[in-house]
Motif scaffolding. Structure first.
Motif, PDB file in Angstrom:
ATOM      1  N   THR A  15     -31.912 -13.152  15.357  1.00 33.15           N
ATOM      2  CA  THR A  15     -33.217 -12.538  15.119  1.00 33.15           C
ATOM      3  C   THR A  15     -34.273 -13.410  15.772  1.00 33.15           C
ATOM      4  O   THR A  15     -34.361 -14.607  15.482  1.00 33.15           O
ATOM      5  CB  THR A  15     -33.489 -12.413  13.601  1.00 33.15           C
ATOM      6  OG1 THR A  15     -32.456 -11.615  13.018  1.00 33.15           O
ATOM      7  CG2 THR A  15     -34.841 -11.770  13.351  1.00 33.15           C
ATOM      8  N   ALA A  16     -35.064 -12.792  16.655  1.00 31.89           N
ATOM      9  CA  ALA A  16     -36.123 -13.539  17.354  1.00 31.89           C
ATOM     10  C   ALA A  16     -37.146 -14.031  16.337  1.00 31.89           C
ATOM     11  O   ALA A  16     -37.508 -13.321  15.408  1.00 31.89           O
ATOM     12  CB  ALA A  16     -36.790 -12.642  18.390  1.00 31.89           C
ATOM     13  N   SER A  17     -37.610 -15.249  16.530  1.00 30.04           N
ATOM     14  CA  SER A  17     -38.601 -15.816  15.616  1.00 30.04           C
ATOM     15  C   SER A  17     -40.021 -15.662  16.152  1.00 30.04           C
ATOM     16  O   SER A  17     -40.977 -15.998  15.475  1.00 30.04           O
ATOM     17  CB  SER A  17     -38.299 -17.291  15.357  1.00 30.04           C
ATOM     18  OG  SER A  17     -38.344 -18.011  16.582  1.00 30.04           O
ATOM     19  N   VAL A  22     -35.543 -15.460  24.203  1.00 30.61           N
ATOM     20  CA  VAL A  22     -34.539 -15.778  23.194  1.00 30.61           C
ATOM     21  C   VAL A  22     -33.289 -16.146  23.988  1.00 30.61           C
ATOM     22  O   VAL A  22     -32.790 -15.348  24.769  1.00 30.61           O
ATOM     23  CB  VAL A  22     -34.259 -14.579  22.258  1.00 30.61           C
ATOM     24  CG1 VAL A  22     -33.176 -14.924  21.256  1.00 30.61           C
ATOM     25  CG2 VAL A  22     -35.541 -14.129  21.566  1.00 30.61           C
ATOM     26  N   THR A  23     -32.813 -17.369  23.809  1.00 33.97           N
ATOM     27  CA  THR A  23     -31.690 -17.846  24.610  1.00 33.97           C
ATOM     28  C   THR A  23     -30.538 -18.281  23.714  1.00 33.97           C
ATOM     29  O   THR A  23     -30.717 -18.565  22.527  1.00 33.97           O
ATOM     30  CB  THR A  23     -32.103 -19.039  25.496  1.00 33.97           C
ATOM     31  OG1 THR A  23     -32.573 -20.083  24.658  1.00 33.97           O
ATOM     32  CG2 THR A  23     -33.205 -18.638  26.469  1.00 33.97           C
ATOM     33  N   SER A  49     -30.329 -15.123  28.336  1.00 28.70           N
ATOM     34  CA  SER A  49     -31.702 -15.050  27.862  1.00 28.70           C
ATOM     35  C   SER A  49     -32.170 -13.597  27.820  1.00 28.70           C
ATOM     36  O   SER A  49     -31.887 -12.823  28.729  1.00 28.70           O
ATOM     37  CB  SER A  49     -32.606 -15.859  28.794  1.00 28.70           C
ATOM     38  OG  SER A  49     -33.945 -15.794  28.377  1.00 28.70           O
ATOM     39  N   THR A  51     -35.884 -11.493  26.829  1.00 28.65           N
ATOM     40  CA  THR A  51     -37.290 -11.636  26.452  1.00 28.65           C
ATOM     41  C   THR A  51     -37.599 -10.673  25.323  1.00 28.65           C
ATOM     42  O   THR A  51     -37.391  -9.467  25.449  1.00 28.65           O
ATOM     43  CB  THR A  51     -38.213 -11.360  27.653  1.00 28.65           C
ATOM     44  OG1 THR A  51     -37.895 -12.284  28.685  1.00 28.65           O
ATOM     45  CG2 THR A  51     -39.675 -11.503  27.264  1.00 28.65           C
ATOM     46  N   TYR A  52     -38.086 -11.215  24.219  1.00 32.10           N
ATOM     47  CA  TYR A  52     -38.485 -10.398  23.076  1.00 32.10           C
ATOM     48  C   TYR A  52     -39.977 -10.117  23.196  1.00 32.10           C
ATOM     49  O   TYR A  52     -40.796 -11.024  23.269  1.00 32.10           O
ATOM     50  CB  TYR A  52     -38.173 -11.117  21.761  1.00 32.10           C
ATOM     51  CG  TYR A  52     -38.691 -10.374  20.542  1.00 32.10           C
ATOM     52  CD1 TYR A  52     -38.191  -9.123  20.212  1.00 32.10           C
ATOM     53  CD2 TYR A  52     -39.680 -10.921  19.750  1.00 32.10           C
ATOM     54  CE1 TYR A  52     -38.662  -8.430  19.109  1.00 32.10           C
ATOM     55  CE2 TYR A  52     -40.160 -10.241  18.643  1.00 32.10           C
ATOM     56  CZ  TYR A  52     -39.648  -9.001  18.327  1.00 32.10           C
ATOM     57  OH  TYR A  52     -40.127  -8.318  17.237  1.00 32.10           O
TER      58      TYR A  52
END
Length: 181
Positions: A15-17, A22-23, A49, A51-52
């Protein structure tokens, strides 16, 4: 992270923070063993990777920087710009309301798009987001409005009317070599 799968196919879900990259990379001491006990301490792959981006783009709609104003050239240009790449498929003529101009053509790529219209009569040629304005970034985040203040170009093809005659108060005949018109 959540790990799921079986056999030779496994998925790691995180889950992206926050916004941005995000890698994933193997941690120090990484080791995975198969059912025969063979250990792998490295992982192949180059695309690690994503990108969010969950934020709608900030858009500016204005007269193009190179647009002469006023102008006698009927082709009038405006620019739609953003701080990130836009999905060109979501930028259509119906996104814009043009006054005193033809239906626009749209060209560009990435974060800069040119909207070109042809003036239909002398006067102000203006552009505004239409009631159905909806433009998305490449992540699919949609924006329904655009900022910008200089959205009008004066189109003028009418030549000035000149009058040349004797100035008021000029005596005629004159006895002075200085004559005013």
């Amino acid at each position: 992270p959540t790990i799921s799968g079986s056999g030779t196919s496994w998925t790691v879900t995180v889950t992206a923070s926050g916004q941005g990259a995000v890698t994933i990379a193997p941690a120090a001491g990484f080791a995975v063993s198969d059912v025969a006990g063979n250990a792998a301490t490295t992982a192949a792959g180059t695309d690690r990777s994503v990108t969010y981006d969950s934020v709608a783009p900030t858009l500016t709609l204005a007269q193009a920087a190179a647009q002469t104003d006023p102008t006698k050239v009927s082709s009038i240009q405006f620019t739609l710009s953003a701080g990130e790449a836009l999905d060109g498929a979501t930028i259509t003529a119906s996104d814009f309301t043009i006054t005193n101009g033809s239906a626009p053509t749209i060209t560009g790529s990435g974060s800069s798009w040119t909207i070109t219209t042809t003036a239909t009569a002398d006067g102000a040629v203006t552009i505004a987001p239409s009631g159905t304005f909806s433009v998305s970034d490449i992540a699919g985040n949609t924006q329904g409005t655009a900022g910008g203040s200089d959205r009008s170009v004066a189109y003028d093809t009418t030549a000035p009317t000149l009058t040349l005659e004797q100035a008021a108060g000029q005596s005629d005949p004159a006895n002075s070599p200085s004559i005013a018109f």
